[in-house]
Write an enzyme that holds these catalytic residues in place. Structure first.
Site, PDB file in Angstrom:
ATOM      1  N   HIS A  56     -50.270  80.141 -69.986  1.00  0.00           N
ATOM      2  CA  HIS A  56     -49.806  79.315 -71.095  1.00  0.00           C
ATOM      3  C   HIS A  56     -48.320  78.967 -70.995  1.00  0.00           C
ATOM      4  O   HIS A  56     -47.539  79.710 -70.433  1.00  0.00           O
ATOM      5  CB  HIS A  56     -49.984  80.054 -72.428  1.00  0.00           C
ATOM      6  N   TYR A 125     -44.296  90.153 -77.723  1.00  0.00           N
ATOM      7  CA  TYR A 125     -43.564  89.020 -77.151  1.00  0.00           C
ATOM      8  C   TYR A 125     -42.393  88.727 -78.084  1.00  0.00           C
ATOM      9  O   TYR A 125     -42.601  88.498 -79.270  1.00  0.00           O
ATOM     10  CB  TYR A 125     -44.373  87.734 -77.178  1.00  0.00           C
ATOM     11  N   GLU A 136     -48.764  73.446 -76.864  1.00  0.00           N
ATOM     12  CA  GLU A 136     -49.264  74.426 -75.889  1.00  0.00           C
ATOM     13  C   GLU A 136     -50.103  73.794 -74.791  1.00  0.00           C
ATOM     14  O   GLU A 136     -50.871  72.872 -75.032  1.00  0.00           O
ATOM     15  CB  GLU A 136     -50.106  75.493 -76.598  1.00  0.00           C
TER      16      GLU A 136
END
Length: 170
Positions: A56, A125, A136
Site C-alpha cells: 500500500h 504505525y 490509497e
C-alpha cells in the site's frame, strides 16, 4: 536508540534497547530528536499468522511511516516507488518483532506491506500525514517484476489486496 542505514536511500531501521526485569520490559519506541519526523497520526493493526497486508501507499497525500511491533513478529517489506530514485522498483525486507527491538522508518513514495509470522501480531504505525482512503493504492503483493520472496504461497488477503494493480501501472 541506533539509526541503521539500509541499501535504499532514506529508508532506516532503528534499533532500541529493551530493558527486562521480573515485571516485564521497557522499550523506547520513538525519539523525535533521532527520527526527526512529526508523527501526527497513529494506527494499530492486529493480524493472524499468514495475513499479508499490502503493498500500500497513498499517492496524493503521501505519508512517512514509522513501524513498530507491539506483539508478535512480522516480515515487513517496502518497495521504492519514487520515479526518480536510483533504486526505483527495488524492495527491502526486515523482520520486526516485540523481542528484537527494531523499528522501521519508511519515507514517502514507498509501497509498504507486511506478513504476520506469529499467531497474533499487533503493529503500530506512526504517520506524518492522515489516512486518505481515496488516495490509497494497492499493488499486487506477488507482482513478478518486484521479485519479492514471501515465505508463504497462499497468504490471507483482504478483498482490497486481492484486487491490487501491477507495479508497472503505478
Amino acid at each position: 536508540m541506533k539509526k541503521i542505514k539500509t541499501k535504499l536511500k532514506d529508508l532506516f531501521i532503528y534499533s532500541g534497547k529493551i530493558f527486562y526485569d521480573q515485571r516485564g520490559f521497557l522499550r523506547e519506541a520513538y525519539k523525535k530528536k533521532i527520527i526527526k519526523k512529526n508523527l501526527i497520526f497513529a494506527i494499530i493493526s492486529k493480524s493472524k499468522k499468514n495475513v499479508l497486508r499490502g503493498l500500500h501507499m497513498q499517492k496524493k497525500n503521501p505519508q512517512d511511516k514509522y513501524i513498530l511491533v507491539l506483539k508478535g513478529k512480522i516480515l515487513d517489506v517496502v518497495v521504492d516507488a519514487r520515479k526518480n530514485s536510483k533504486t526505483y522498483g527495488k524492495h527491502y525486507k526486515v523482520v520486526l518483532s516485540d523481542k528484537n527491538g527494531k523499528s522501521f522508518f519508511i519515507p514517502k513514495g514507498f509501497l509498504h506491506g507486511f506478513l504476520g509470522l506469529e499467531k497474533e501480531n499487533i503493529v503500530l504505525y506512526g504517520c506524518t500525514n492522515y489516512r486518505n482512503q481515496k488516495s490509497e493504492i494497492t499493488v499486487n503483493w506477488n507482482d513478478k517484476k518486484l521479485k519479492i520472496k514471501w515465505p508463504v504461497k497462499k497468504p490471507i488477503l483482504s478483498k482490497k489486496d486481492k484486487k491490487g494493480i501491477k507495479f508497472s501501472e503505478l
